[in-house]
Design a protein around this motif. Structure first.
Motif, PDB file in Angstrom:
ATOM      1  N   GLN A 111     -13.438   3.277  -8.347  1.00  0.00           N
ATOM      2  CA  GLN A 111     -13.306   3.834  -6.997  1.00  0.00           C
ATOM      3  C   GLN A 111     -13.065   5.337  -7.050  1.00  0.00           C
ATOM      4  OE1 GLN A 111     -10.804   1.393  -4.142  1.00  0.00           O
ATOM      5  NE2 GLN A 111     -10.645   0.090  -5.952  1.00  0.00           N
ATOM      6  N   MET A 112     -12.241   5.763  -7.966  1.00  0.00           N
ATOM      7  CA  MET A 112     -11.953   7.186  -8.111  1.00  0.00           C
ATOM      8  C   MET A 112     -13.215   7.941  -8.522  1.00  0.00           C
ATOM      9  SD  MET A 112      -8.878   8.901 -10.324  1.00  0.00           S
ATOM     10  CE  MET A 112      -9.163  10.375 -11.280  1.00  0.00           C
ATOM     11  N   MET A 113     -13.961   7.401  -9.498  1.00  0.00           N
ATOM     12  CA  MET A 113     -15.183   8.067  -9.935  1.00  0.00           C
ATOM     13  C   MET A 113     -16.239   8.088  -8.837  1.00  0.00           C
ATOM     14  SD  MET A 113     -14.343   9.160 -12.818  1.00  0.00           S
ATOM     15  CE  MET A 113     -15.945   9.927 -13.098  1.00  0.00           C
ATOM     16  N   ALA A 114     -16.343   6.977  -8.084  1.00  0.00           N
ATOM     17  CA  ALA A 114     -17.328   6.918  -6.993  1.00  0.00           C
ATOM     18  C   ALA A 114     -17.011   7.943  -5.919  1.00  0.00           C
ATOM     19  CB  ALA A 114     -17.372   5.510  -6.400  1.00  0.00           C
ATOM     20  N   ALA A 115     -15.729   8.099  -5.618  1.00  0.00           N
ATOM     21  CA  ALA A 115     -15.328   9.075  -4.604  1.00  0.00           C
ATOM     22  C   ALA A 115     -15.669  10.491  -5.058  1.00  0.00           C
ATOM     23  CB  ALA A 115     -13.829   8.950  -4.326  1.00  0.00           C
ATOM     24  N   ILE A 116     -15.352  10.806  -6.311  1.00  0.00           N
ATOM     25  CA  ILE A 116     -15.630  12.149  -6.830  1.00  0.00           C
ATOM     26  C   ILE A 116     -17.136  12.418  -6.854  1.00  0.00           C
ATOM     27  CG2 ILE A 116     -15.535  13.609  -8.893  1.00  0.00           C
ATOM     28  CD1 ILE A 116     -12.844  12.229  -9.565  1.00  0.00           C
ATOM     29  N   LEU A 127     -12.174   7.409   2.002  1.00  0.00           N
ATOM     30  CA  LEU A 127     -11.767   6.540   0.897  1.00  0.00           C
ATOM     31  C   LEU A 127     -10.332   6.771   0.455  1.00  0.00           C
ATOM     32  CD1 LEU A 127     -14.966   6.758  -1.360  1.00  0.00           C
ATOM     33  CD2 LEU A 127     -14.137   4.713  -0.188  1.00  0.00           C
ATOM     34  N   LEU A 128      -9.889   8.030   0.499  1.00  0.00           N
ATOM     35  CA  LEU A 128      -8.619   8.380  -0.130  1.00  0.00           C
ATOM     36  C   LEU A 128      -7.581   8.982   0.807  1.00  0.00           C
ATOM     37  CD1 LEU A 128     -10.056  10.022  -3.390  1.00  0.00           C
ATOM     38  CD2 LEU A 128      -9.311   7.663  -3.078  1.00  0.00           C
ATOM     39  N   GLY A 129      -7.993   9.479   1.959  1.00  0.00           N
ATOM     40  CA  GLY A 129      -7.066  10.151   2.858  1.00  0.00           C
ATOM     41  C   GLY A 129      -6.244   9.194   3.712  1.00  0.00           C
ATOM     42  N   ASN A 130      -5.278   9.749   4.442  1.00  0.00           N
ATOM     43  CA  ASN A 130      -4.460   8.979   5.392  1.00  0.00           C
ATOM     44  C   ASN A 130      -3.843   7.730   4.784  1.00  0.00           C
ATOM     45  OD1 ASN A 130      -5.013  10.723   7.644  1.00  0.00           O
ATOM     46  ND2 ASN A 130      -7.082   9.847   7.702  1.00  0.00           N
ATOM     47  N   GLY A 131      -3.320   7.864   3.562  1.00  0.00           N
ATOM     48  CA  GLY A 131      -2.622   6.751   2.927  1.00  0.00           C
ATOM     49  C   GLY A 131      -3.516   5.756   2.211  1.00  0.00           C
ATOM     50  N   LYS A 132      -4.833   5.979   2.247  1.00  0.00           N
ATOM     51  CA  LYS A 132      -5.749   5.020   1.588  1.00  0.00           C
ATOM     52  C   LYS A 132      -5.554   5.013   0.061  1.00  0.00           C
ATOM     53  CE  LYS A 132      -8.029   3.536   5.228  1.00  0.00           C
ATOM     54  NZ  LYS A 132      -9.156   4.338   5.707  1.00  0.00           N
ATOM     55  N   ALA A 133      -5.327   6.190  -0.525  1.00  0.00           N
ATOM     56  CA  ALA A 133      -5.119   6.252  -1.978  1.00  0.00           C
ATOM     57  C   ALA A 133      -3.854   5.490  -2.365  1.00  0.00           C
ATOM     58  CB  ALA A 133      -5.037   7.706  -2.440  1.00  0.00           C
ATOM     59  N   GLY A 138      -1.122   0.503  -4.429  1.00  0.00           N
ATOM     60  CA  GLY A 138      -0.346  -0.696  -4.126  1.00  0.00           C
ATOM     61  C   GLY A 138      -1.044  -1.954  -4.610  1.00  0.00           C
ATOM     62  N   ARG A 139      -2.366  -2.000  -4.451  1.00  0.00           N
ATOM     63  CA  ARG A 139      -3.128  -3.169  -4.922  1.00  0.00           C
ATOM     64  C   ARG A 139      -3.107  -3.254  -6.447  1.00  0.00           C
ATOM     65  NH1 ARG A 139      -6.371  -1.643  -0.464  1.00  0.00           N
ATOM     66  NH2 ARG A 139      -7.858  -0.451  -1.726  1.00  0.00           N
ATOM     67  N   LEU A 223     -17.683  19.117  -6.677  1.00  0.00           N
ATOM     68  CA  LEU A 223     -17.636  17.672  -6.428  1.00  0.00           C
ATOM     69  C   LEU A 223     -16.684  17.316  -5.289  1.00  0.00           C
ATOM     70  CD1 LEU A 223     -17.536  16.458 -10.147  1.00  0.00           C
ATOM     71  CD2 LEU A 223     -19.454  16.223  -8.555  1.00  0.00           C
ATOM     72  N   MET A 224     -15.615  18.100  -5.134  1.00  0.00           N
ATOM     73  CA  MET A 224     -14.635  17.834  -4.078  1.00  0.00           C
ATOM     74  C   MET A 224     -14.152  19.140  -3.460  1.00  0.00           C
ATOM     75  SD  MET A 224     -12.160  14.774  -5.600  1.00  0.00           S
ATOM     76  CE  MET A 224     -11.590  14.210  -3.971  1.00  0.00           C
ATOM     77  N   GLN A 225     -14.150  19.170  -2.142  1.00  0.00           N
ATOM     78  CA  GLN A 225     -13.563  20.313  -1.442  1.00  0.00           C
ATOM     79  C   GLN A 225     -12.037  20.220  -1.463  1.00  0.00           C
ATOM     80  OE1 GLN A 225     -15.099  20.753   2.540  1.00  0.00           O
ATOM     81  NE2 GLN A 225     -17.225  20.980   1.861  1.00  0.00           N
ATOM     82  N   ASN A 226     -11.534  18.988  -1.412  1.00  0.00           N
ATOM     83  CA  ASN A 226     -10.093  18.763  -1.348  1.00  0.00           C
ATOM     84  C   ASN A 226      -9.651  17.832  -2.474  1.00  0.00           C
ATOM     85  OD1 ASN A 226      -7.428  18.484  -0.622  1.00  0.00           O
ATOM     86  ND2 ASN A 226      -7.820  17.114   1.108  1.00  0.00           N
ATOM     87  N   PRO A 227      -9.567  18.352  -3.698  1.00  0.00           N
ATOM     88  CA  PRO A 227      -9.207  17.495  -4.835  1.00  0.00           C
ATOM     89  C   PRO A 227      -7.782  16.957  -4.765  1.00  0.00           C
ATOM     90  CG  PRO A 227      -9.279  19.793  -5.509  1.00  0.00           C
ATOM     91  CD  PRO A 227      -9.820  19.745  -4.117  1.00  0.00           C
ATOM     92  N   ASP A 228      -6.944  17.514  -3.871  1.00  0.00           N
ATOM     93  CA  ASP A 228      -5.586  16.996  -3.726  1.00  0.00           C
ATOM     94  C   ASP A 228      -5.578  15.553  -3.233  1.00  0.00           C
ATOM     95  OD1 ASP A 228      -4.664  19.397  -4.618  1.00  0.00           O
ATOM     96  OD2 ASP A 228      -3.761  20.037  -2.730  1.00  0.00           O
ATOM     97  N   LEU A 229      -6.725  15.084  -2.726  1.00  0.00           N
ATOM     98  CA  LEU A 229      -6.835  13.671  -2.359  1.00  0.00           C
ATOM     99  C   LEU A 229      -6.602  12.759  -3.562  1.00  0.00           C
ATOM    100  CD1 LEU A 229     -10.022  13.785  -0.078  1.00  0.00           C
ATOM    101  CD2 LEU A 229      -7.711  13.170   0.684  1.00  0.00           C
ATOM    102  N   LEU A 230      -6.808  13.311  -4.769  1.00  0.00           N
ATOM    103  CA  LEU A 230      -6.652  12.521  -5.990  1.00  0.00           C
ATOM    104  C   LEU A 230      -5.189  12.367  -6.420  1.00  0.00           C
ATOM    105  CD1 LEU A 230      -9.527  14.066  -8.153  1.00  0.00           C
ATOM    106  CD2 LEU A 230      -9.580  11.900  -6.897  1.00  0.00           C
ATOM    107  N   ILE A 231      -4.305  13.201  -5.898  1.00  0.00           N
ATOM    108  CA  ILE A 231      -2.931  13.232  -6.391  1.00  0.00           C
ATOM    109  C   ILE A 231      -2.248  11.862  -6.344  1.00  0.00           C
ATOM    110  CG2 ILE A 231      -0.612  14.149  -5.933  1.00  0.00           C
ATOM    111  CD1 ILE A 231      -1.929  16.860  -5.333  1.00  0.00           C
TER     112      ILE A 231
END
Length: 279
Positions: A111-116, A127-133, A138-139, A223-231
């Motif tokens: 999922q992380m690689m697909a998002a990037i 995929l990753l914002g608003n608590g999705k990451a 959690g899963r 690849l990402m404008q906002n890489p902080d989504l990965l944190i």
């Protein structure tokens, strides 16, 4: 409380960071001997028995030589086949047994690689914002209580109990599957929960520079404008560990029953684990 119900000792302890024996390698950043921690009864976890790590595919020749001096019996790789295929096989010293024991990451890596690789800021946000990451994490931690994961964690603990040489175990970042396993092992031999938790959280410190470098690289590569989504995917957090602990307590009631019923560890194995890992 320990599984045996012993009260904590009222003595001042050194910080976890000062105790944790980091093994400095060029090709891996989160490698540590878990020895040195004090147990409830004042004993100490032995060094040279259990080593936690991130993946070893980038090790240099000198790194491999350094590992060769640690009296390793086996390297247990908890990565999925997809992770190994993408990143590469471990580099280990000659004569060290390699054990593939994949524990499902519930698709976290893919999922992380697909998002990037989507290069799509809107899709990445979805995929990753608003608590999705955080939900993804959690899963991952809930899945540590699945039958397959419990069997593999349990077998790795039996391995640690069965040899007087060192065992190294790792996943990709050395923080989630490896972090949970280490937390369980430390508590199983009588290390206080708070200390085991601090060891788990140390991954943030040791991974910080490498994780920041990855975020910078994906931004520089467009690849990402906002890489902080990965944190949230890169960090360990109390809430992640608590997710697994809550699932454990809901299923088994307490930590002792988790060891025996959840991981299938009998009393003899737990006694041998303590004997092997604690002086």
């Amino acid at each position: 409380m320990t599984a045996t119900g012993a009260p904590p000792m009222a003595t001042a302890e050194p910080t976890v960071e000062s105790v944790a024996a980091r093994i400095e390698l060029q090709g891996a950043v989160n490698v540590r001997d878990i020895g040195g921690y004090r147990t409830y009864d004042g004993a100490k976890v032995k060094s040279g028995k259990a080593i936690r790590s991130d993946s070893l595919e980038k090790l240099t020749d000198s790194d491999v030589q350094k590992l060769g001096g640690l009296n390793l019996k086996a390297v247990v790789d908890l990565r999925t086949p997809a992770e190994v295929q993408f990143m590469g096989a471990d580099k280990v010293p000659a004569g060290v047994q390699t054990v593939a024991r994949p524990i499902d990451d519930t698709g976290l890596f893919q999922q992380m690689m697909a998002a990037i690789q989507s290069r799509d800021p809107q899709k990445q946000e979805q995929l990753l914002g608003n608590g999705k990451a955080e939900e993804i994490m959690g899963r991952v931690y809930t899945s540590f209580l699945s039958a397959d994961s419990r069997a593999k964690f349990g077998q790795t603990i039996r391995d640690l109990a069965a040899t007087d040489r060192a065992t190294l175990y790792h996943c990709t970042s050395g923080k989630d599957r490896t972090g949970w396993l280490t937390y369980v092992v430390l508590r199983a031999v009588g290390v206080p929960e708070s200390t085991a938790r601090q060891d788990y959280l140390l991954s943030n410190q040791y991974r910080a520079a490498a994780d920041a470098k990855l975020r910078d690289q994906v931004k520089q590569a467009g690849l990402m404008q906002n890489p902080d989504l990965l944190i949230p995917l890169q960090e360990v957090r109390d809430q992640y560990l608590d997710t697994a602990i809550d699932a454990m307590e809901q299923a088994y009631g307490d930590f002792g029953k988790f060891l025996t019923q959840g991981l299938g560890l009998d009393g003899g194995t737990l006694v041998q684990l303590r004997k092997n890992l604690v002086s």
